[in-house]
Design a protein around this motif. Structure first.
Motif, short mmCIF file in Angstrom:
data_model
loop_
_atom_site.label_atom_id
_atom_site.label_comp_id
_atom_site.label_asym_id
_atom_site.label_seq_id
_atom_site.Cartn_x
_atom_site.Cartn_y
_atom_site.Cartn_z
N ILE B 34 0.87 -1.18 0.00
CA ILE B 34 0.00 0.00 0.00
C ILE B 34 0.91 1.23 0.00
N GLU B 35 0.70 2.09 -1.00
CA GLU B 35 1.53 3.29 -1.14
C GLU B 35 1.91 3.85 0.23
N PRO B 36 3.18 3.89 0.53
CA PRO B 36 3.58 4.36 1.86
C PRO B 36 3.56 5.88 1.92
N THR B 37 2.37 6.46 1.75
CA THR B 37 2.24 7.92 1.74
C THR B 37 1.54 8.36 3.01
N GLU B 38 2.08 9.35 3.65
CA GLU B 38 1.48 9.92 4.85
C GLU B 38 0.03 10.30 4.55
N GLY B 39 -0.88 9.85 5.40
CA GLY B 39 -2.27 10.30 5.25
C GLY B 39 -3.12 9.42 4.36
N THR B 40 -2.53 8.38 3.76
CA THR B 40 -3.35 7.46 2.97
C THR B 40 -4.15 6.55 3.89
N LEU B 41 -5.45 6.52 3.72
CA LEU B 41 -6.29 5.60 4.48
C LEU B 41 -6.51 4.35 3.65
N LEU B 42 -6.49 3.22 4.34
CA LEU B 42 -6.86 1.96 3.70
C LEU B 42 -8.33 1.70 4.01
N LEU B 43 -9.15 1.70 2.97
CA LEU B 43 -10.58 1.41 3.13
C LEU B 43 -10.78 -0.10 3.05
N GLN B 44 -11.68 -0.61 3.87
CA GLN B 44 -11.98 -2.05 3.77
C GLN B 44 -13.48 -2.25 3.87
N THR B 45 -13.99 -3.05 2.96
CA THR B 45 -15.43 -3.33 3.01
C THR B 45 -15.67 -4.79 2.66
#
Lengths: 329, 329
Positions: B34-45
């Protein structure tokens, strides 16, 4: 039964979430922060448990079903050397299930989740016309330099398991036979409330002395078969070294069960099966003992020659079938 | 039917994965970066589809079931403004299903996955004694500054929907009535092969002019009810502004269906329902038109007063029930 949304409200009442859960249940998706560290892999796994295929209602209580549904997923993360993080729990529920049973199932799930610091961050609920179905998805993290796969075993590696073999299969047999043997209690518990090996998996990842790993879900022979196929290798197992619990040993004598068959082909132990270079094995085993107070059992050797062989107690070597339990057959 | 592992081999034969899929299906877990970018949220559904609850076998083919099972999950990611990334597909399959049907289901899933550049990276297969069950989990990413939630709607906001309402519910009615009306083909297709609004969701996230959003899965009234509850607000909808397709309009006249009821309470449209500040609405709507060639329909206004009201064509204002379809009731 209550309506779906009231039931969800009740299911998630009072939950607390760790800081990385930025959006808890209640939106269309939940959202988490995954450590933005270079080289972190996000592991994802999913497993379903189906009534009358994986379990029968009369075999246990709802708490145990909830526990086991998470355990089988945790075991997949353990086998990669990962740290589990966030789970989803989905249920298709027959009308005859009471609300209390659903809460009980949730409680069993949460109890194991809490042990491993996993947040339950969402899921889905539906009715089912017939069978209960439990679908769990789980993520976890591991550094890409530490991840352990099925491929990677080398000729000469020691094959080890992290616990006794066949207890869960024996527990299932106790349930199927409605046995009243005293020892059945422990064996049934091995089947109904397995303990996934998260800590050991993390130690394997950290020590970098495990060349290949899998969890024992379908049975030793079948799961070792997956390692051999992925690693393009073969193996010799030593019958006398297969660890059998005293409980299973004594029931097996009374009931005339073949413990070697149960160790090889009995599934659902949810323990780890790993490979470690011969030169590293002693230091690895003592680290496991020192840090976790656990024993690991050397049960054989990886070979260059393909195929799976068993060295019998009488010294003969038999070719054995690396097949696993298959619901489809 | 083939064995489980042969079937899995066939299901994943020839798949190619994007670069961020570091460990494809074949180990205990799959692993992605997962892009190691500050502030990226991982959504899960996650969503489950259950035979004889969500669908009947005779209502469509396996391809459509596969398509729809992913569509309903994509729609949840769209509603948060996210970009979908990786999916798991799990099936509990009755013995009577042919292998070709399972491949067909996979094909429908993959066709929609390919459109949205989603990688199918794992899953689980089991037999089922009775009903087919499809469990899908999906992740996605969104920046934490752009994520759109159910909460956030403000009094005065324009309420909009991204498409006609009630087509899927009408399609379901066509199926249930075994109707031979010509227009049913389009409506059934809206029910069986919904088109989740990923592009529109991304535009909403980027433009930051959407204060709250949800996908219409349970019906306009119920889903708007979720926004109102989360935003601590009320709403007035305008009956004359509810967009009804010409196809539905004409069948409704022939069959004496109440299109307002279908628009309010018919579920499964899997379109977006959003709120946008009055001052932003025109520029937002024209950006949607310019960038996506799409129309969005203003259907009402968020109010400070709680409750959901409908302004009828005759000018009267009725209190209406913000409840949704509930399988449990």
């Amino acid at each position: 039964m209550k309506g779906e949304f009231e039931l969800i409200d009740r299911l998630i009442q009072g939950w607390k979430f760790k800081q990385d859960v930025k959006i808890p249940p209640g939106d269309d998706s939940s959202a988490v922060i995954i450590e933005p560290t270079e080289g972190t892999l996000l592991l994802q796994t999913t497993d379903i448990l189906v009534e009358n295929v994986h379990f029968r209602r009369e075999w246990g209580n709802a708490y145990q079903l909830g526990w086991k549904s998470l355990a089988v997923n945790l075991s997949d993360i353990a086998a990669m050397g990962g740290k589990p993080k966030h789970a989803h729990l989905s249920l298709a529920i027959p009308q005859k299930w009471s609300e209390e049973s659903i809460i009980g199932l949730r409680d069993g799930f949460k109890a194991l989740a809490d042990i491993h610091e996993v947040d339950l961050i969402g899921g889905d609920l539906s009715l089912s016309k017939n069978d209960l179905l439990i679908a769990v998805s789980l993520n976890g993290i591991v550094h890409e330099d530490h991840v352990i796969r099925r491929k990677g075993a080398n000729p000469g590696d020691v094959i080890w398991v992290s616990s006794y073999l066949g207890d869960a299969a024996a527990g299932l047999r106790c349930l199927q036979n409605n046995s009243e043997n005293k020892g059945c209690t422990d064996l049934i518990s091995a089947f109904s409330e397995p303990h996934p090996e998260i800590e050991l998996g993390l130690l394997c990842a950290e020590s970098a002395q495990t060349t290949a790993m899998i969890d024992i879900s379908d049975g030793l022979a079948g799961d070792l078969g997956h390692i051999l196929k992925a690693s393009d290798a073969g193996a010799v197992l030593v019958e006398a070294d297969l660890p059998i619990s005293e409980t299973l040993q004594s029931i097996a004598i009374a009931e005339e069960w073949d413990t070697t068959q149960m160790a090889l082909y009995g599934g659902e132990d949810y323990r780890l099966l790993g490979c470690t270079g011969e030169q590293d094995f002693d230091s690895f085993a003592s680290a496991v003992s020192r840090k976790l107070g656990r024993t690991i059992y050397a049960i054989g050797t990886i070979t260059k020659d393909s195929g799976l062989r068993l060295k019998r107690r009488n010294g003969s070597i038999d070719e054995i079938n690396p097949t696993a339990h298959d619901h489809f057959k």
